[in-house]
Design a protein around this motif. Structure first.
Motif, short mmCIF file in Angstrom:
data_model
loop_
_atom_site.label_atom_id
_atom_site.label_comp_id
_atom_site.label_asym_id
_atom_site.label_seq_id
_atom_site.Cartn_x
_atom_site.Cartn_y
_atom_site.Cartn_z
N LEU A 1 0.82 -1.22 0.00
CA LEU A 1 0.00 0.00 0.00
C LEU A 1 0.84 1.25 0.00
O LEU A 1 0.38 2.33 -0.41
N GLN A 2 2.08 1.15 0.45
CA GLN A 2 2.96 2.32 0.52
C GLN A 2 3.75 2.53 -0.77
O GLN A 2 4.46 3.54 -0.89
N PHE A 3 3.66 1.61 -1.71
CA PHE A 3 4.37 1.79 -2.96
C PHE A 3 3.81 3.02 -3.68
O PHE A 3 2.61 3.26 -3.68
N SER A 4 4.70 3.77 -4.31
CA SER A 4 4.32 5.03 -4.94
C SER A 4 4.36 4.92 -6.46
O SER A 4 5.28 4.33 -7.03
N ASP A 5 3.37 5.55 -7.12
CA ASP A 5 3.38 5.64 -8.58
C ASP A 5 4.49 6.56 -9.07
O ASP A 5 4.86 6.52 -10.25
N ASN A 6 5.02 7.38 -8.17
CA ASN A 6 6.09 8.31 -8.54
C ASN A 6 7.48 7.71 -8.33
O ASN A 6 8.47 8.42 -8.37
N PHE A 7 7.51 6.43 -8.10
CA PHE A 7 8.78 5.74 -7.88
C PHE A 7 9.69 5.91 -9.10
O PHE A 7 9.27 5.75 -10.24
N GLY A 8 10.95 6.23 -8.84
CA GLY A 8 11.92 6.40 -9.91
C GLY A 8 12.59 5.08 -10.26
O GLY A 8 13.21 4.44 -9.39
N VAL A 9 12.44 4.63 -11.50
CA VAL A 9 13.00 3.35 -11.91
C VAL A 9 14.52 3.34 -11.76
O VAL A 9 15.14 2.28 -11.61
N ALA A 10 15.13 4.52 -11.76
CA ALA A 10 16.59 4.59 -11.59
C ALA A 10 17.02 3.98 -10.27
O ALA A 10 18.13 3.42 -10.17
N ALA A 11 16.15 4.06 -9.26
CA ALA A 11 16.49 3.47 -7.96
C ALA A 11 16.59 1.95 -8.08
O ALA A 11 17.44 1.33 -7.43
N HIS B 1 17.43 0.31 -10.87
CA HIS B 1 18.67 0.05 -11.62
C HIS B 1 19.88 0.12 -10.69
O HIS B 1 20.79 -0.72 -10.78
N ALA B 2 19.90 1.11 -9.81
CA ALA B 2 21.03 1.26 -8.88
C ALA B 2 21.10 0.08 -7.92
O ALA B 2 22.19 -0.44 -7.63
N ALA B 3 19.93 -0.37 -7.43
CA ALA B 3 19.90 -1.51 -6.52
C ALA B 3 20.38 -2.77 -7.22
O ALA B 3 21.10 -3.59 -6.64
N ALA B 4 19.97 -2.95 -8.48
CA ALA B 4 20.40 -4.13 -9.24
C ALA B 4 21.91 -4.10 -9.46
O ALA B 4 22.58 -5.14 -9.38
N ALA B 5 22.47 -2.93 -9.72
CA ALA B 5 23.92 -2.81 -9.90
C ALA B 5 24.66 -3.17 -8.62
O ALA B 5 25.69 -3.86 -8.65
N ASP B 6 24.13 -2.72 -7.49
CA ASP B 6 24.74 -3.08 -6.20
C ASP B 6 24.67 -4.59 -5.97
O ASP B 6 25.63 -5.19 -5.47
N SER B 7 23.54 -5.18 -6.31
CA SER B 7 23.37 -6.63 -6.14
C SER B 7 24.38 -7.39 -7.00
O SER B 7 24.98 -8.37 -6.57
N ALA B 8 24.55 -6.93 -8.24
CA ALA B 8 25.50 -7.59 -9.15
C ALA B 8 26.93 -7.47 -8.64
O ALA B 8 27.70 -8.44 -8.68
N THR B 9 27.29 -6.28 -8.15
CA THR B 9 28.64 -6.07 -7.63
C THR B 9 28.92 -6.96 -6.43
O THR B 9 30.00 -7.54 -6.29
N LEU C 1 9.13 1.55 -4.11
CA LEU C 1 9.51 2.26 -2.89
C LEU C 1 10.99 2.04 -2.61
O LEU C 1 11.48 0.92 -2.72
N LEU C 2 11.67 3.10 -2.26
CA LEU C 2 13.05 3.03 -1.77
C LEU C 2 13.00 3.17 -0.26
O LEU C 2 12.59 4.22 0.26
#
Length: 460
Positions: A29-39, A41-49, A365-366
């Motif tokens: 319910l707290q997820f936002s439609d204004n969520f930035g997809v860049a967040a 991508h950044a999380a996926a990059a951290d996971s890969a590293t 959500l971030l």
């Protein structure tokens, strides 16, 4: 024992309210439609590293028949060819998601859910698994937990053999109730023989784990009739059991409008059904994991709970807390690092975005620092019925008594009622509080508001 339960009817009635199931915190319910997809991508990059292991979820939304109680995102059709364009879209999404992750990240957990995943024909199943293996690092030799949800009406020995050859080693079977009158009322006519046949096949083909889902509170159920189903399930002896409370919300879920509310068991009858079900399962040797879930003592869930490593996510209780979860398919939810992301629930929008080379993420959500703290607290309580305060303080650099002063005031009433025991070192959920764990967790939920309660099911 950590799994001991005390049925206190007066307390259950007093605390029986609506609330989240905490498959995530914050909840969806707290997820936002204004969520930035860049967040994401950044999380996926951290996971890969970091080369964190992965859990993959694929949503297969198709069902040949509608079950009236169902609130899942699904497409009801008998036209099997409708799955083909969806699969092609899913293949594109696999390519895009895998490009964000490192191929060295081991897929420890994989799950096909729905809908009815076995709506797919054997060739389509093979193609989906082959595509996944091409782009992700799947494990072999049963070292991973690879599971699929099954409708026994859509599977036979040949199907089970094919699933085993694809690498699946766990199955989850929807039974709900063996009573024919109940089955007809919810349009889920499924014989005991069909269910046993699929389970016999899975055991003969050395599947590691079998889960059965039951639902109490369906039309025409009584305590006596449901105990007949429970006894049959105990005789089958699955490794795990889920016993869910049917939440009748016809305003939200259109198929439920075909269920006559006058045919539902009374609230008192539902409580009697639950009490007797719990007693019967515990007497049969099952361990109460929490939140409607039971397991045999040697099952991985029970062992993880005993060892303090149990976790909870959108697939329920899991032993893979270290994994980043990537959800693919319409409406699927991912959690990568501290980011939640959910795909479009609308099929046309989902397909349009993916087929135009974009991730289908609609909202997300971030997590902030407060979210992470509260998530850690809720996960410990809902998985282990215990919270050791010092590790939370050391991990997050807080003074627990000050940080959660408001929550602790609310919990003092629960302590007085015997639901919990708490001091400066720990919060322990007592046997009479374990069925009310959602209420206890809600005290740490900063987002919980009266205006939202109708979006959730009742805690009992």
């Amino acid at each position: 024992m950590a799994t001991e339960l005390i049925w206190d009817l007066e307390l259950i009635k007093r605390y029986d309210q609506t609330g989240p199931r905490y498959t995530s915190y914050p909840t969806a319910l707290q997820f936002s439609d204004n969520f930035g997809v860049a967040a994401y991508h950044a999380a996926a990059a951290d996971s890969a590293t970091a080369r964190r292991p992965l859990s993959l979820y694929f949503h297969i939304p198709f069902c040949a028949r509608v079950c009236y109680y169902c609130g899942c995102n699904k497409v009801v059709t008998k036209r099997r060819e409708h799955a083909e364009p969806y699969l092609q879209t899913l293949f594109h999404e696999i390519e895009m998601q895998s490009a964000l992750m490192g191929h060295n990240q081991t897929v420890e957990q994989l799950h096909w859910g729905g809908g009815t995943p076995t709506f797919l024909n054997p060739t389509q199943m093979q193609a989906l698994m082959d595509k996944t293996a091409k782009h992700f690092n799947l494990v072999s030799g049963d070292f991973g937990d690879y599971s699929i949800e099954l409708d026994p009406r859509e599977a036979d020995w040949s199907t089970i053999g094919h699933l085993r050859s694809l690498g699946f080693n766990r199955i989850s079977i929807g039974v709900q109730d063996f009573n024919p009158t109940v089955q007809q009322a919810v349009n889920r006519v499924q014989s005991e023989e069909e269910t046993r046949d699929v389970i016999d096949a899975a055991r003969a083909l050395t599947f590691k784990s079998i889960n059965i889902d039951l639902i109490y509170g369906l039309p025409f159920q009584s305590c006596a009739s449901f105990m007949e189903t429970v006894d049959k399930v105990i005789e089958i002896r699955p490794d795990r059991l889920s016993v869910f409370n049917y939440a009748h919300m016809p305003n939200r879920f259109m198929p439920q409008r075909r269920i006559n509310s006058e045919d539902l068991p009374s609230p008192q009858e539902k409580l009697t059904i639950l009490e007797n079900t719990i007693t019967r399962l515990l007497d049969a040797g099952y361990v109460y994991i929490g939140m409607d879930h039971f397991a045999l003592p040697d099952d991985d869930l029970a062992l993880a709970q005993e060892g303090g490593t149990l976790h909870r996510n959108f697939q329920g209780y899991t032993t893979h807390s270290q994994c980043d979860l990537i959800g693919m398919g319409v409406s699927s939810i991912s959690r990568v690092g501290n980011v939640y992301a959910q795909n479009h629930a609308n099929m046309e929008e989902y397909a349009s975005r993916v087929n135009n080379g974009k991730l289908a993420i609609r909202r997300g959500l971030l997590m902030n620092e407060d979210d992470r703290i509260r998530s850690a607290v809720i996960n410990q309580l809902i998985c282990h019925f215990r919270l050791d305060i010092k590790p939370i303080e050391e991990t997050f650099g807080i003074h627990f008594q000050d940080y959660f002063a408001d929550a602790l005031k609310k919990l003092s009433t629960m302590a007085a009622d015997g639901l919990i025991r708490m001091d400066s070192q720990s919060i322990v959920v007592e046997p009479r509080g374990r069925l009310l764990i959602r209420n206890i967790c809600m005290q740490f939920d900063v987002y919980q508001q009266v205006a939202e309660v109708q979006r959730f099911s009742r805690v009992i």
